[in-house]
Enzyme design. Sequence first.
Site, PDB file in Angstrom:
ATOM      1  N   ASP A 110      39.148  24.570   9.481  1.00 40.67           N
ATOM      2  CA  ASP A 110      39.841  23.772   8.463  1.00 40.67           C
ATOM      3  C   ASP A 110      40.411  24.641   7.347  1.00 40.67           C
ATOM      4  OD1 ASP A 110      37.432  24.492   7.267  1.00 40.67           O
ATOM      5  OD2 ASP A 110      37.379  22.683   6.045  1.00 40.67           O
TER       6      ASP A 110
ATOM      7  N   SER B 201      39.119  22.059   0.834  1.00 46.09           N
ATOM      8  CA  SER B 201      38.682  22.040   2.229  1.00 46.09           C
ATOM      9  C   SER B 201      39.758  21.533   3.171  1.00 46.09           C
ATOM     10  CB  SER B 201      37.407  21.215   2.336  1.00 46.09           C
ATOM     11  OG  SER B 201      36.840  21.359   3.601  1.00 46.09           O
ATOM     12  N   HIS B 202      39.478  20.417   3.834  1.00 47.14           N
ATOM     13  CA  HIS B 202      40.360  19.884   4.869  1.00 47.14           C
ATOM     14  C   HIS B 202      41.435  18.966   4.298  1.00 47.14           C
ATOM     15  CE1 HIS B 202      36.863  17.544   3.926  1.00 47.14           C
ATOM     16  NE2 HIS B 202      37.525  16.460   4.252  1.00 47.14           N
TER      17      HIS B 202
ATOM     18  N   ASP C 187      35.334  26.578   6.813  1.00 46.80           N
ATOM     19  CA  ASP C 187      33.908  26.321   7.043  1.00 46.80           C
ATOM     20  C   ASP C 187      33.662  25.312   8.163  1.00 46.80           C
ATOM     21  OD1 ASP C 187      34.797  24.166   5.591  1.00 46.80           O
ATOM     22  OD2 ASP C 187      33.244  24.268   4.045  1.00 46.80           O
ATOM     23  N   ARG C 188      34.701  24.568   8.564  1.00 47.44           N
ATOM     24  CA  ARG C 188      34.504  23.599   9.645  1.00 47.44           C
ATOM     25  C   ARG C 188      34.926  24.173  10.985  1.00 47.44           C
ATOM     26  NH1 ARG C 188      35.819  17.491   7.689  1.00 47.44           N
ATOM     27  NH2 ARG C 188      34.547  17.576   5.803  1.00 47.44           N
TER      28      ARG C 188
ATOM     29  N   LYS D 104      28.462  26.272   5.730  1.00 48.56           N
ATOM     30  CA  LYS D 104      28.796  26.119   7.134  1.00 48.56           C
ATOM     31  C   LYS D 104      29.884  27.134   7.446  1.00 48.56           C
ATOM     32  CE  LYS D 104      31.512  22.129   5.816  1.00 48.56           C
ATOM     33  NZ  LYS D 104      31.056  20.853   5.287  1.00 48.56           N
TER      34      LYS D 104
ATOM     35  N   ASP E 275      39.525  25.778   4.401  1.00 50.02           N
ATOM     36  CA  ASP E 275      38.776  26.885   3.813  1.00 50.02           C
ATOM     37  C   ASP E 275      37.861  27.593   4.810  1.00 50.02           C
ATOM     38  OD1 ASP E 275      37.201  24.585   3.941  1.00 50.02           O
ATOM     39  OD2 ASP E 275      35.879  25.289   2.352  1.00 50.02           O
TER      40      ASP E 275
HETATM   41  C1  G1P Z   1      32.421  15.177   3.884  1.00 51.48           C
HETATM   42  C2  G1P Z   1      31.477  15.211   5.060  1.00 51.48           C
HETATM   43  C3  G1P Z   1      30.240  16.011   4.710  1.00 51.48           C
HETATM   44  C4  G1P Z   1      30.660  17.400   4.245  1.00 51.48           C
HETATM   45  C5  G1P Z   1      31.669  17.290   3.123  1.00 51.48           C
HETATM   46  C6  G1P Z   1      32.206  18.655   2.729  1.00 51.48           C
HETATM   47  O1  G1P Z   1      31.783  14.551   2.799  1.00 51.48           O
HETATM   48  O2  G1P Z   1      31.108  13.912   5.457  1.00 51.48           O
HETATM   49  O3  G1P Z   1      29.408  16.086   5.830  1.00 51.48           O
HETATM   50  O4  G1P Z   1      29.539  18.123   3.795  1.00 51.48           O
HETATM   51  O5  G1P Z   1      32.767  16.488   3.528  1.00 51.48           O
HETATM   52  O6  G1P Z   1      32.866  19.289   3.769  1.00 51.48           O
HETATM   53  P1  G1P Z   1      32.017  13.012   2.421  1.00 51.48           P
HETATM   54  O7  G1P Z   1      33.498  12.838   2.234  1.00 51.48           O
HETATM   55  O8  G1P Z   1      31.540  12.219   3.603  1.00 51.48           O
HETATM   56  O9  G1P Z   1      31.196  12.808   1.195  1.00 51.48           O
HETATM   57 ZN    ZN Z   2      36.026  22.993   4.512  1.00 53.71          ZN
END
Ligand code: G1P
Ligand code: ZN
Length: 546
Positions: free
Chosen positions: A280, A116-117, A284-285, A379, A282
Amino acid sequence: MQTANIQTIATQPFDDQRPGTSGLRKKVDIFQQPHYLENFVQAIFDTQPELAGGLLILGGDGRFHNDVAIATILRMAAANGVARVMVGQHGYLSTPAVSHLIRKYHAQGGIILSASHNPGGPQGDFGIKFNIANGGPAPETVTEAIYTATRSITRYRRLSDAAPPIDQCGAFQLGGMRVEIIDPVADYAELMTRLFDFDAMREWIASGHQLRFDAMHAITGPYARHLFVDLLGTPEEWILNATPLPDFGGGHPDPNLKHAAKLVNLTKGDQGVDFAAASDGDGDRNMILGRDCFVTPSDSLAILTANAALAPGYREGARGVARSMPTSQAVDRVAERLGIPHYETPTGWKYFGNLLDAGLITFCGEESFGTGSDHVREKDGLWAVLFWLNLLAASGNSVADLLKAHWREYGRNYYTRHDYEGIDSELAGQLMEDLRARLGQLPGQRFDERTVRWADDFAYTDPVDASRSTHQGLRIGFDDGARIVLRLSGTGTQGATLRLYLEKLETNPDEVTRDTQEVMQPLIQIADQLAEIRSRTGRQAPDVIT
Ligand code: G1P
Ligand code: ZN
C-alpha cells in the site's frame, strides 16, 4: 546552538487533532491550513522531551504535501533542540523502514508522513504519525498526551533558516541539528537478506517461475526494485507502478481485490503468474496471490506461523502469535497445535508492540492486509511478500497447494469483510449503540440453524502493562464457531465506515474449497437482521468486499 535563529510563533488550538487508529489523518487542505501541521508537531516535541538532544527518523510515503511537511518538521526539530535527524532521500521512507531505522540507530522516535492506503494528491488525504523508541506506533497514552497538548497550544518553535534540499544523500547542519539524508532502502534491504533465503528465491526465479509485484505508484517501488531486480534477478517489468507519485497516479494505493484488480487479472488462467503481490501507500500492507487464488491475510498469518522454520530468520519457529480481534481465528488453531500462546488484541498495530517487546510473540497480523513479526514494530508489506516467496522456493509448492494443504490439516476459517463507506456518522454511531444495547439479550437466540452462544463489546487488558481499551467492536459468536463482528473505522477521513466481519469455521476436509461469499450468505443475512444495516443505511450492498 544558534538560538538567535529560533522563532516562536503564536498559534491557537485546533479541536480536531486527536490521532485515530494510526495517527492523525485528514484531507490535504486541512493540513494546508496555517499552523495546522505545526501545532501537531509542536505537541509531539512538547510531550516527548527525550527528542531534545536525541535522534529522530523522518520520512513519508511520497504523497502530495510530503516535501512541504518534511521541510517544516526539519525546521521545527532544529528549533526544539533535536540533535540529529535521519531523513530518507526525497523524503521517502516506508513505514516498516522507519520502524527498523529507529531500532537500528537507537533513535528516540520517528515521524511518518502518510495516510497509508488512502488516496493522495491535492484532493486526497495526508497524515502524520509518531513512533516511539521501540520503533512502534505511539501507544494511546502518548497519542492522548499529544492530543491534550494540541488543545492548549499557544506557540510553536521553528528555525528561521530554510530546510536543506533532500534530493541527494549527504549531511547538512541546520542550526544546531545535523540532518543526514540517507538511502531509504539500504538498511531495510540488509535486514531482509538476514531473514530470508535469497539463494533459494533466486533459484526459484531463475528456474522459470513468474512473479509480479505492484507498488501502486507508492513507496515500495524503490524497495521492490532493489530487492527483486537487483538482489533476486527479476526483470524490471515485473515491478508494476514502481515510481512513487504524489497522487499515486490517481489510484487508490490499497492492495485489495478491488484496488489491485489489474494485478489480480495477471494471476488468472493457465497463463497466470505463479505469484503476485502488492503493497500500500506507505508499504506496511500486503496482498498475496497465487495462480487463480488469493490468500486472505488471516490465512496468511496462520500459514506463515505453521511454516516459519522454512525461513532462515525463523528457524526456531514462533514463540507466540497475536491477531487483531476481527482477524479470523485461523492462527489460533495453528498456535494450539504448536502449543504456543495466542493473543487477541484490538484493531491497530500499536497493541502488538508490548507483546513483541516482552518477547511473548514472534508473529502478528490483522485481517486488513497487515502481517509482521518481531523484526520491526510495524506491519511490513515487503517482508510478508518475501516470506511467501521464501515458502514457495523452499517448499517447491504453489500458493494454491500450500493453501489447500493448510485447510485440510487445520480446517478453514472462511472469512470476509464487508465495508459500508461514507455513512452519516450519527447514523452509524446509533446503529452500533442500538446493537450494543441488545447484546445482552442475544445469547440463546436462534437464527435459522444457528444459535448465538455469546455476544460482547470487546475490551482488552494488555497483559504486559495492564492498560485497558474498551469499546473495540461488537462480537457475536455462534454455537457452530461462526462469528460476526461489527466496528466503526478509526482511520476514515469522511463520515463513518462500518466494517462487518464474518467468519465461519469448516473442519470437513471435503468442504474447504468452496466460494467464500456463497458459504457466507446465511451469516450475511443474520448480520443484516441483527444490525439492520440495509434498512438503516439505505445501502443494498457493501462498497468493498475483501
Ligand atoms: C484500518 C484497519 C486496521 C489497521 C488500520 C491501519 O483501521 O482495519 O486493521 O490497523 O487501518 O492500517 P480502521 O479503519 O478499521 O480503524
Ligand atoms: Zn499502510
